[in-house]
Write a protein that holds these residues in place. Structure first.
Motif, PDB file in Angstrom:
ATOM      1  N   ILE A 140       0.831  -1.209   0.000  1.00  0.00           N
ATOM      2  CA  ILE A 140       0.000   0.000   0.000  1.00  0.00           C
ATOM      3  C   ILE A 140       0.860   1.252   0.000  1.00  0.00           C
ATOM      4  O   ILE A 140       0.588   2.213  -0.733  1.00  0.00           O
ATOM      5  CB  ILE A 140      -0.963  -0.009   1.204  1.00  0.00           C
ATOM      6  N   ARG A 150       3.914   0.781  -3.300  1.00  0.00           N
ATOM      7  CA  ARG A 150       3.435   0.830  -4.682  1.00  0.00           C
ATOM      8  C   ARG A 150       2.259   1.799  -4.882  1.00  0.00           C
ATOM      9  O   ARG A 150       2.262   2.603  -5.815  1.00  0.00           O
ATOM     10  CB  ARG A 150       3.029  -0.562  -5.153  1.00  0.00           C
ATOM     11  N   VAL A 151       1.256   1.704  -4.016  1.00  0.00           N
ATOM     12  CA  VAL A 151       0.067   2.535  -4.205  1.00  0.00           C
ATOM     13  C   VAL A 151       0.347   3.996  -3.877  1.00  0.00           C
ATOM     14  O   VAL A 151       0.033   4.897  -4.656  1.00  0.00           O
ATOM     15  CB  VAL A 151      -1.108   2.009  -3.353  1.00  0.00           C
ATOM     16  N   PHE A 199     -10.319   0.343  -2.323  1.00  0.00           N
ATOM     17  CA  PHE A 199      -9.576   1.115  -3.316  1.00  0.00           C
ATOM     18  C   PHE A 199     -10.369   1.347  -4.597  1.00  0.00           C
ATOM     19  O   PHE A 199      -9.869   2.001  -5.516  1.00  0.00           O
ATOM     20  CB  PHE A 199      -8.232   0.448  -3.616  1.00  0.00           C
ATOM     21  N   HIS A 225      -9.651   5.724  -4.590  1.00  0.00           N
ATOM     22  CA  HIS A 225      -9.123   6.306  -5.828  1.00  0.00           C
ATOM     23  C   HIS A 225      -8.317   7.566  -5.534  1.00  0.00           C
ATOM     24  O   HIS A 225      -7.333   7.855  -6.239  1.00  0.00           O
ATOM     25  CB  HIS A 225     -10.265   6.621  -6.787  1.00  0.00           C
ATOM     26  N   ARG A 246      -4.881   6.457  -4.507  1.00  0.00           N
ATOM     27  CA  ARG A 246      -4.130   6.008  -5.672  1.00  0.00           C
ATOM     28  C   ARG A 246      -3.699   7.189  -6.533  1.00  0.00           C
ATOM     29  O   ARG A 246      -2.579   7.198  -7.085  1.00  0.00           O
ATOM     30  CB  ARG A 246      -4.974   5.018  -6.479  1.00  0.00           C
ATOM     31  N   SER A 267       0.077   8.315  -7.540  1.00  0.00           N
ATOM     32  CA  SER A 267       0.448   8.389  -8.958  1.00  0.00           C
ATOM     33  C   SER A 267       1.002   9.758  -9.333  1.00  0.00           C
ATOM     34  O   SER A 267       2.031   9.868  -9.999  1.00  0.00           O
ATOM     35  CB  SER A 267      -0.766   8.064  -9.842  1.00  0.00           C
ATOM     36  N   ALA A 311      -3.411   6.314   4.156  1.00  0.00           N
ATOM     37  CA  ALA A 311      -2.741   5.129   3.609  1.00  0.00           C
ATOM     38  C   ALA A 311      -1.726   4.567   4.595  1.00  0.00           C
ATOM     39  O   ALA A 311      -1.608   3.347   4.751  1.00  0.00           O
ATOM     40  CB  ALA A 311      -2.064   5.483   2.289  1.00  0.00           C
ATOM     41  N   PHE A 328      -6.401  -5.324  -9.590  1.00  0.00           N
ATOM     42  CA  PHE A 328      -5.818  -4.877  -8.329  1.00  0.00           C
ATOM     43  C   PHE A 328      -5.879  -5.969  -7.271  1.00  0.00           C
ATOM     44  O   PHE A 328      -4.898  -6.184  -6.528  1.00  0.00           O
ATOM     45  CB  PHE A 328      -6.540  -3.620  -7.822  1.00  0.00           C
TER      46      PHE A 328
END
Length: 299
Positions: free
Chosen positions: A27, A30-31, A151, A157, A160, A164, A183, A235
């Protein structure tokens, strides 16, 4: 080879527990794209809280819930240090991890505290590997399903999107500071939950039980991505790949141990495994680019 086969169920059970921990690492790593080193302390916090809660008369499930909340609190501290005080992610995690060592000592009252599986009704123990496998597998599946649902919500979202592209997320009205904290809270809560399961499985909690946990977590994440990345696009399946990565990691470790490796070299082996799997995607991309470039020159 016979000793390896006999130890295989135990390796799978322990790998499942560390796979749950690795999902928490996934989490942030990566996320959220946040290098969180809190987990080395949080895993021990989860184990310490669970053991003391059960010794105090609490049942295993309630103790796991308390352990999860303790991990959430640790993640909250790291998040506040990063978002409110502007401390870089790695340093914020190290500071929380350092503080947790003393806190875990306070919780346990000493460096190590046993939890007898014969006196207390634990739900996963190495004395009953079959039951432990079933329980840990159920926990892993339920956690993956809940995270898959979460998620896919607006809040999920937003997390995420923050991971990103934080600037773009902020431009779209997302409170990226809150998303980072949320998170980190969720991630460390899962790590502490895994710590609680691990303490039950091994029958004790130790202030050093989380040492090197971030490396094992990263190993599980990278192994899962390298082996299953091409086929697991969803996912939920990527989370499953992380859990499977934890199992594969412990199977490999058990196999190497069965060959007669000195257990003092396990940390070195872990670092080597992580380095190899981290390097595989890079070397593969370089080979592909070189192949395409050479093919273009020939054409």
């Amino acid at each position: 080879m016979g000793s390896f086969i006999n130890a295989l169920p135990g390796a799978i059970g322990q790998g499942l527990i560390w796979g749950i921990m690795a999902i928490g690492v996934y989490i942030t790593f990566r996320v959220l794209d946040f290098a969180d080193l809190t987990v080395d302390g949080t895993l021990a916090t989860g184990g310490s809280v669970l053991v003391m809660a059960m010794l105090g008369g609490m049942n295993a499930y309630a103790a796991l819930a308390v352990a999860f909340l303790a991990g959430c609190a640790a993640g909250l501290v790291t998040g506040i240090l990063n978002t409110a005080f502007g401390i870089p992610p790695i340093l914020a995690g190290i500071l929380t991890q350092l503080a947790l060592y003393s806190i875990n000592l306070r919780i346990l009252g000493k460096s190590n505290q046993a939890l007898s599986v014969y006196k207390y009704n634990v739900i996963a123990s190495m004395t009953n590997v079959t039951k432990a496998l079933i329980v840990c597998a159920i926990f892993a599946v339920v956690i993956i399903l809940i995270l898959y649902w979460f998620f896919d919500t607006e809040l999920g979202h937003s997390i995420r999107a923050t991971g990103s592209n934080g600037n773009m997320a902020r431009a779209n009205g997302i409170n990226i500071g809150f998303m980072k904290v949320l998170a980190l809270v969720l991630s460390n809560g899962l790590v502490a939950l895994a710590g609680g399961l691990l303490a039950q499985y091994q029958g004790f909690a130790d202030v050093n039980m989380g040492r090197g946990a971030i490396v094992v977590g990263l190993a599980a994440v990278i192994i899962g991505e390298v082996i299953f990345g091409k086929i697991f696009k969803n996912f939920a399946l990527r989370l499953l790949a992380v859990a499977l990565g934890g199992i594969i990691y412990y199977i490999v470790m058990q196999f190497v141990i069965s060959l007669g490796l000195n257990t003092d070299d396990l940390k070195l082996l872990t670092a080597a495994i992580v380095a190899i799997f981290l390097g595989i995607p890079y070397l593969k991309d370089r080979y592909t680019q070189k192949h395409i470039k050479n093919k273009g020159v020939k054409d």
